[in-house]
Write a protein that holds these residues in place. Sequence first.
Motif, PDB file in Angstrom:
ATOM      1  N   SER A 103       0.819  -1.215   0.000  1.00  0.00           N
ATOM      2  CA  SER A 103       0.000   0.000   0.000  1.00  0.00           C
ATOM      3  C   SER A 103       0.857   1.270   0.000  1.00  0.00           C
ATOM      4  CB  SER A 103      -0.934   0.009   1.215  1.00  0.00           C
ATOM      5  OG  SER A 103      -0.189  -0.077   2.423  1.00  0.00           O
ATOM      6  N   MET A 104       2.142   1.148   0.363  1.00  0.00           N
ATOM      7  CA  MET A 104       3.025   2.322   0.346  1.00  0.00           C
ATOM      8  C   MET A 104       3.371   2.762  -1.076  1.00  0.00           C
ATOM      9  SD  MET A 104       3.738   3.674   3.309  1.00  0.00           S
ATOM     10  CE  MET A 104       5.325   4.491   3.154  1.00  0.00           C
ATOM     11  N   LEU A 105       2.908   1.986  -2.059  1.00  0.00           N
ATOM     12  CA  LEU A 105       3.096   2.365  -3.467  1.00  0.00           C
ATOM     13  C   LEU A 105       1.931   3.202  -3.978  1.00  0.00           C
ATOM     14  CD1 LEU A 105       4.513  -1.003  -4.902  1.00  0.00           C
ATOM     15  CD2 LEU A 105       5.781   0.994  -4.070  1.00  0.00           C
ATOM     16  N   ALA A 106       0.985   3.503  -3.108  1.00  0.00           N
ATOM     17  CA  ALA A 106      -0.155   4.343  -3.502  1.00  0.00           C
ATOM     18  C   ALA A 106       0.346   5.699  -3.986  1.00  0.00           C
ATOM     19  CB  ALA A 106      -1.115   4.516  -2.323  1.00  0.00           C
ATOM     20  N   LYS A 107      -0.381   6.280  -4.938  1.00  0.00           N
ATOM     21  CA  LYS A 107       0.092   7.469  -5.634  1.00  0.00           C
ATOM     22  C   LYS A 107      -0.549   8.774  -5.143  1.00  0.00           C
ATOM     23  CE  LYS A 107       1.082   4.864  -9.876  1.00  0.00           C
ATOM     24  NZ  LYS A 107       2.552   4.998  -9.788  1.00  0.00           N
ATOM     25  N   ASP A 108      -1.088   8.775  -3.912  1.00  0.00           N
ATOM     26  CA  ASP A 108      -1.625  10.036  -3.403  1.00  0.00           C
ATOM     27  C   ASP A 108      -0.509  10.999  -3.003  1.00  0.00           C
ATOM     28  OD1 ASP A 108      -0.967   8.249  -1.443  1.00  0.00           O
ATOM     29  OD2 ASP A 108      -2.648   8.706  -0.122  1.00  0.00           O
ATOM     30  N   LEU A 109       0.701  10.498  -2.757  1.00  0.00           N
ATOM     31  CA  LEU A 109       1.898  11.307  -2.636  1.00  0.00           C
ATOM     32  C   LEU A 109       2.748  11.042  -3.871  1.00  0.00           C
ATOM     33  CD1 LEU A 109       0.906  11.208   0.415  1.00  0.00           C
ATOM     34  CD2 LEU A 109       3.302  11.559   1.013  1.00  0.00           C
ATOM     35  N   ARG A 110       3.497  12.033  -4.311  1.00  0.00           N
ATOM     36  CA  ARG A 110       4.244  11.899  -5.565  1.00  0.00           C
ATOM     37  C   ARG A 110       5.700  11.477  -5.302  1.00  0.00           C
ATOM     38  NH1 ARG A 110       1.794  16.730  -5.598  1.00  0.00           N
ATOM     39  NH2 ARG A 110       3.810  17.772  -5.334  1.00  0.00           N
ATOM     40  N   PRO A 111       6.248  10.533  -6.098  1.00  0.00           N
ATOM     41  CA  PRO A 111       5.559   9.699  -7.099  1.00  0.00           C
ATOM     42  C   PRO A 111       4.714   8.597  -6.466  1.00  0.00           C
ATOM     43  CG  PRO A 111       7.851   9.057  -6.939  1.00  0.00           C
ATOM     44  CD  PRO A 111       7.703  10.258  -6.054  1.00  0.00           C
ATOM     45  N   ASN A 112       5.089   8.211  -5.245  1.00  0.00           N
ATOM     46  CA  ASN A 112       4.249   7.349  -4.415  1.00  0.00           C
ATOM     47  C   ASN A 112       4.654   7.569  -2.958  1.00  0.00           C
ATOM     48  OD1 ASN A 112       6.461   5.475  -3.722  1.00  0.00           O
ATOM     49  ND2 ASN A 112       6.260   4.711  -5.832  1.00  0.00           N
ATOM     50  N   ARG A 113       3.927   6.975  -2.047  1.00  0.00           N
ATOM     51  CA  ARG A 113       4.184   7.234  -0.626  1.00  0.00           C
ATOM     52  C   ARG A 113       5.602   6.863  -0.212  1.00  0.00           C
ATOM     53  NH1 ARG A 113      -1.418   4.362   1.524  1.00  0.00           N
ATOM     54  NH2 ARG A 113      -2.875   5.963   0.750  1.00  0.00           N
ATOM     55  N   THR A 234      -9.976   8.457  -0.684  1.00  0.00           N
ATOM     56  CA  THR A 234      -9.460   7.316  -1.443  1.00  0.00           C
ATOM     57  C   THR A 234      -8.133   7.679  -2.099  1.00  0.00           C
ATOM     58  OG1 THR A 234     -10.648   7.968  -3.454  1.00  0.00           O
ATOM     59  CG2 THR A 234     -11.787   6.480  -1.926  1.00  0.00           C
ATOM     60  N   ALA A 235      -7.391   6.629  -2.468  1.00  0.00           N
ATOM     61  CA  ALA A 235      -6.099   6.829  -3.130  1.00  0.00           C
ATOM     62  C   ALA A 235      -5.899   5.749  -4.166  1.00  0.00           C
ATOM     63  CB  ALA A 235      -4.966   6.799  -2.109  1.00  0.00           C
ATOM     64  N   LEU A 236      -5.190   6.105  -5.234  1.00  0.00           N
ATOM     65  CA  LEU A 236      -4.872   5.147  -6.289  1.00  0.00           C
ATOM     66  C   LEU A 236      -3.803   4.207  -5.755  1.00  0.00           C
ATOM     67  CD1 LEU A 236      -5.672   4.597  -9.260  1.00  0.00           C
ATOM     68  CD2 LEU A 236      -3.678   5.961  -9.935  1.00  0.00           C
ATOM     69  N   SER A 237      -4.214   2.962  -5.474  1.00  0.00           N
ATOM     70  CA  SER A 237      -3.342   2.004  -4.794  1.00  0.00           C
ATOM     71  C   SER A 237      -3.280   0.689  -5.553  1.00  0.00           C
ATOM     72  CB  SER A 237      -3.841   1.741  -3.365  1.00  0.00           C
ATOM     73  OG  SER A 237      -4.012   2.949  -2.659  1.00  0.00           O
ATOM     74  N   PRO A 238      -2.183  -0.079  -5.371  1.00  0.00           N
ATOM     75  CA  PRO A 238      -2.083  -1.384  -6.023  1.00  0.00           C
ATOM     76  C   PRO A 238      -3.101  -2.364  -5.424  1.00  0.00           C
ATOM     77  CG  PRO A 238      -0.216  -1.018  -4.546  1.00  0.00           C
ATOM     78  CD  PRO A 238      -0.964   0.262  -4.610  1.00  0.00           C
ATOM     79  N   VAL A 239      -3.810  -3.069  -6.298  1.00  0.00           N
ATOM     80  CA  VAL A 239      -4.839  -4.021  -5.825  1.00  0.00           C
ATOM     81  C   VAL A 239      -4.606  -5.432  -6.352  1.00  0.00           C
ATOM     82  CG1 VAL A 239      -6.607  -2.257  -5.501  1.00  0.00           C
ATOM     83  CG2 VAL A 239      -6.358  -3.341  -7.737  1.00  0.00           C
ATOM     84  N   ALA A 240      -3.786  -5.568  -7.403  1.00  0.00           N
ATOM     85  CA  ALA A 240      -3.533  -6.886  -7.975  1.00  0.00           C
ATOM     86  C   ALA A 240      -2.285  -6.819  -8.845  1.00  0.00           C
ATOM     87  CB  ALA A 240      -4.725  -7.342  -8.801  1.00  0.00           C
ATOM     88  N   LEU A 241      -1.875  -7.980  -9.369  1.00  0.00           N
ATOM     89  CA  LEU A 241      -0.717  -8.075 -10.242  1.00  0.00           C
ATOM     90  C   LEU A 241      -1.128  -8.496 -11.640  1.00  0.00           C
ATOM     91  CD1 LEU A 241       1.955  -9.843  -7.987  1.00  0.00           C
ATOM     92  CD2 LEU A 241       2.061  -7.514  -8.855  1.00  0.00           C
ATOM     93  N   ASN A 242      -0.508  -7.893 -12.648  1.00  0.00           N
ATOM     94  CA  ASN A 242      -0.692  -8.340 -14.025  1.00  0.00           C
ATOM     95  C   ASN A 242       0.167  -9.580 -14.276  1.00  0.00           C
ATOM     96  OD1 ASN A 242      -2.467  -6.266 -15.061  1.00  0.00           O
ATOM     97  ND2 ASN A 242      -0.732  -4.836 -14.874  1.00  0.00           N
ATOM     98  N   ASN A 243       0.039 -10.125 -15.445  1.00  0.00           N
ATOM     99  CA  ASN A 243       0.828 -11.310 -15.798  1.00  0.00           C
ATOM    100  C   ASN A 243       2.325 -11.021 -15.812  1.00  0.00           C
ATOM    101  OD1 ASN A 243      -1.490 -12.853 -16.079  1.00  0.00           O
ATOM    102  ND2 ASN A 243      -1.732 -12.339 -18.264  1.00  0.00           N
TER     103      ASN A 243
END
Length: 334
Positions: A103-113, A234-243
């Motif tokens: 969740s520390m990769l959320a982008k509400d702080l630039r570039p992320n937390r 709310t914040a733009l946060s990682p929720v899953a992984l792509n392939n």
Amino acid sequence: MLENFEFSNPQFFWLFLALPVAIAWYIWKRKKQTPAVKLSSIKGFKAGSSFLPKLRPLLFLLRLVALAALITAMARPRTVDVSTRTKSTRGIDIIIAIDVSASMLAKDLRPNRLEALKLVAADFIKGRPNDRIGLVEYAGESYTKTPITSDKSIVLSSLNSIRYNNIIEGGTAIGMGLSTSVNRLKDSKAVSKVIILMTDGVNNAGFIDPKIASELALEFGIRTYTIGVGTNGTALSPVALNNNNSFVYDNVPVEIDEDLLKEIAEVTGGKYFRATNNKKLKEIYDEIDKLEKTEVEEFKYTNYEEKYRPLILLAGILLLLELLLKFTLFRSFV
């Protein structure tokens, strides 16, 4: 150097006002003592006989320069060499505990937390030259990234290398992060011991209760500043992984256990902060920096080198030369 040169008694320079008066008096007296003589012929005088009288003002000039040298000497010219030595009288040992969950990769702080936190923490570390600092990482578990050290280059290098990785167990174990930090500081001999603990979530992992960890911090005299990182809402946060193992981002609610963080800070004598953006995060670290100041004792040594002696010697030589010329070369014109 010019900036290290001074006059100890500059008030004596007022005596220079007497020099124009002396010059005016000399000119007036010389005119008064020089009568006008009318001669029908000057054939009886040799060509060189009028040369020395014209040089007689040299005697007054020597006396004038000697007087100027004496006045300058009285003003006490000197060079000043100031050296300082500082001694830290109150060292502080600091552990920075960093949440490295996804969740520390959320982008509400630039570039992320996480990256925003690293930038601000680096400035904080650079501004603490007299303190020892260490780093602790935690997510679902915790470990020491860097033991407390006075070598800031090591701490900054370790801080820069902090990344999210899926090797550490997922989750947010605030109690584990705090207890590991306490363990690194409990044997410290520093007068002041401080933990700066940052998280963007709630305690949902680990086997140590945060309240117990805060009581341990209190027992060992360790003050804890807690920082909740994340915007409101709310914040733009990682929720899953792509392939390709890249993250899928989505807006998710920001949940920070502020009551717990406030309690930890209050129990240990610290303070709780909320960083909702980059600017606020920077202000928080600036405030902690002001709250935890290392007392530094400064010793100042001042060495003065007097420069008036050559001026006195010059004045003496000039006056002696004046007397010598007056009673030898210019004797017949006195």
